[in-house]
Design a protein around this motif. Structure first.
Motif, PDB file in Angstrom:
ATOM      1  N   SER A  46       0.821  -1.213   0.000  1.00  0.00           N
ATOM      2  CA  SER A  46       0.000   0.000   0.000  1.00  0.00           C
ATOM      3  C   SER A  46       0.856   1.265   0.000  1.00  0.00           C
ATOM      4  N   LEU A  69     -11.638   8.272  -3.395  1.00  0.00           N
ATOM      5  CA  LEU A  69     -11.546   6.868  -3.797  1.00  0.00           C
ATOM      6  C   LEU A  69     -12.853   6.484  -4.468  1.00  0.00           C
ATOM      7  N   SER A 106     -12.398  -2.481  -6.369  1.00  0.00           N
ATOM      8  CA  SER A 106     -12.448  -1.220  -5.630  1.00  0.00           C
ATOM      9  C   SER A 106     -12.484  -1.439  -4.123  1.00  0.00           C
ATOM     10  N   LEU A 123      -8.959  -1.709  -3.305  1.00  0.00           N
ATOM     11  CA  LEU A 123      -8.366  -0.366  -3.262  1.00  0.00           C
ATOM     12  C   LEU A 123      -8.641   0.296  -1.918  1.00  0.00           C
ATOM     13  N   ALA A 175      -9.643   1.925  -9.282  1.00  0.00           N
ATOM     14  CA  ALA A 175      -9.045   0.594  -9.114  1.00  0.00           C
ATOM     15  C   ALA A 175      -8.767  -0.098 -10.440  1.00  0.00           C
ATOM     16  N   HIS A 223      -6.895  -1.966 -13.109  1.00  0.00           N
ATOM     17  CA  HIS A 223      -5.761  -2.839 -12.823  1.00  0.00           C
ATOM     18  C   HIS A 223      -5.166  -3.425 -14.100  1.00  0.00           C
ATOM     19  N   LEU A 280      -3.115   1.172  -9.652  1.00  0.00           N
ATOM     20  CA  LEU A 280      -3.142  -0.292  -9.629  1.00  0.00           C
ATOM     21  C   LEU A 280      -2.951  -0.917 -11.008  1.00  0.00           C
TER      22      LEU A 280
END
Length: 341
Positions: free
Chosen positions: A8, A23, A31, A34, A123, A125, A164
């Motif tokens: 993190s 966020l 998510s 995340l 999030a 990825h 991410l």
């Protein structure tokens, strides 16, 4: 613990310059992962008040309201402030994912302005990046599209950060599975009416042939490097602008001397500037126009991307096509919609 799977610190430490961070959390495994990573980072540094969670109910599924409520409750348990947002009004019958994406970012942008949040962390990825590259390759994109999603992006004036992009979604899923929270699952993520879902389902077959998400991500990184090099070369090429009419000109001899890829980027830039920076298009028509401008002694007016382009053999002239409205906003690097994070 999150740190055992994903660091993190590596995710959030680079964002230290931003005083308040949003966020984007839908409640899916990506998510939620995340948010768990943010909670670990915030706990280590005692900075929970730097983060605020945004979750949007698009009004497209009856379960969505409960999922948003679950997200806000989970955020509270992790020590974060949270906002539940809802897309009100009639919904389109076509282009639903694109419209939902625009609505989502619009709602979050308004809320962030009120909250003093400076950036939105999503999030997206490794697999999302792979899908994006495949879609853009299929759509005929050039380097600008094949670079995939960027770490930083401007989406309708909202600064979006995707830390991410190098993270395997399986690790995010394992992180959530080891927590006290249960992820929501949007059935649209399995709906093959959506192109992204079809590419998603094809990824395991491509991986078996050696074209996995990690390789596609590295390909995107190399395309990003090449795209930046082309952009610098194109920016150094001399063109002229008539500020009164918005007309742009370039010497045909200059364009003819450039490598084809650079010349194509120059022409694309001229079309962008004059035509009002419309959404990105298939590169092939721009390549074809560039070849004609370089090879033909003269070119009568031809239309492309809201512009009229002509050449007398000495000077290439690009003017806005009559009746076209130019949106003078800066180019937003857009991605095909991703809904599962």
């Amino acid at each position: 613990m999150p740190g055992e799977l994903i660091d993190s610190e590596a995710i959030f430490a680079p964002l230290a310059a931003f005083r308040r961070v949003g966020l984007a959390v839908s409640g899916g495994p990506d998510s939620l992962g995340l948010m768990l990573l943010a909670a670990e980072f915030a706990g280590r540094h005692a900075v929970h008040d730097r983060f605020i969670v945004y979750s949007v109910d698009h009004g497209l599924r009856p379960e969505a309201a409960g999922e948003v409520a679950y997200v806000t409750e989970a955020a509270g348990k992790l020590g974060f402030a949270a906002r539940a947002l809802r897309w009100e009004g009639p919904k389109p019958t076509t282009g639903v994912q694109q419209a939902a994406r625009r609505a989502r970012y619009g709602l979050i942008a308004d809320a962030m302005l009120a909250d003093g949040a400076e950036i939105l962390v999503t999030a997206h990825h490794l697999a999302d990046q792979a899908e994006t590259v495949l879609m853009r390759l299929a759509h005929g994109s050039g380097l600008e599209g094949l670079r995939g999603m960027d770490y930083f992006a401007d989406v309708a004036g909202l600064v979006v950060v995707r830390p991410l992009l190098d993270i395997d979604p399986a690790d995010l899923a394992r992180l959530v599975a080891g927590s006290a929270f249960r992820p929501a699952h949007d059935p649209s993520n399995l709906d093959t009416d959506y192109e992204r879902v079809r590419w998603r389902q094809l990824l395991p077959q491509l991986s078996a042939l050696g074209l996995d998400s990690r390789r596609l991500s590295r390909f995107a990184e190399r395309m990003r490097d090449a795209d930046q090099a082309l952009a610098q070369l194109a920016a150094a090429t001399a063109t002229s602008l008539d500020p009164a009419t918005g007309t742009r000109k370039i010497a045909r001899a200059v364009l003819a001397r450039l490598p084809r890829a650079v010349a194509t980027r120059v022409v694309a830039g001229l079309l962008d500037d004059v035509g009002g920076r419309q959404k990105p298009h298939d590169l092939q028509p721009v390549e074809a126009l560039t070849d004609r401008l370089r090879m033909e002694p003269a070119l009568k007016r031809t239309s492309l991307h809201g512009c009229l382009v002509s050449s007398d053999g000495v000077t290439i002239v690009v003017v806005r096509e009559a009746g076209r409205k130019a949106a003078r906003n800066s180019r937003v690097r857009t991605e095909p919609p991703v809904t599962r994070n």
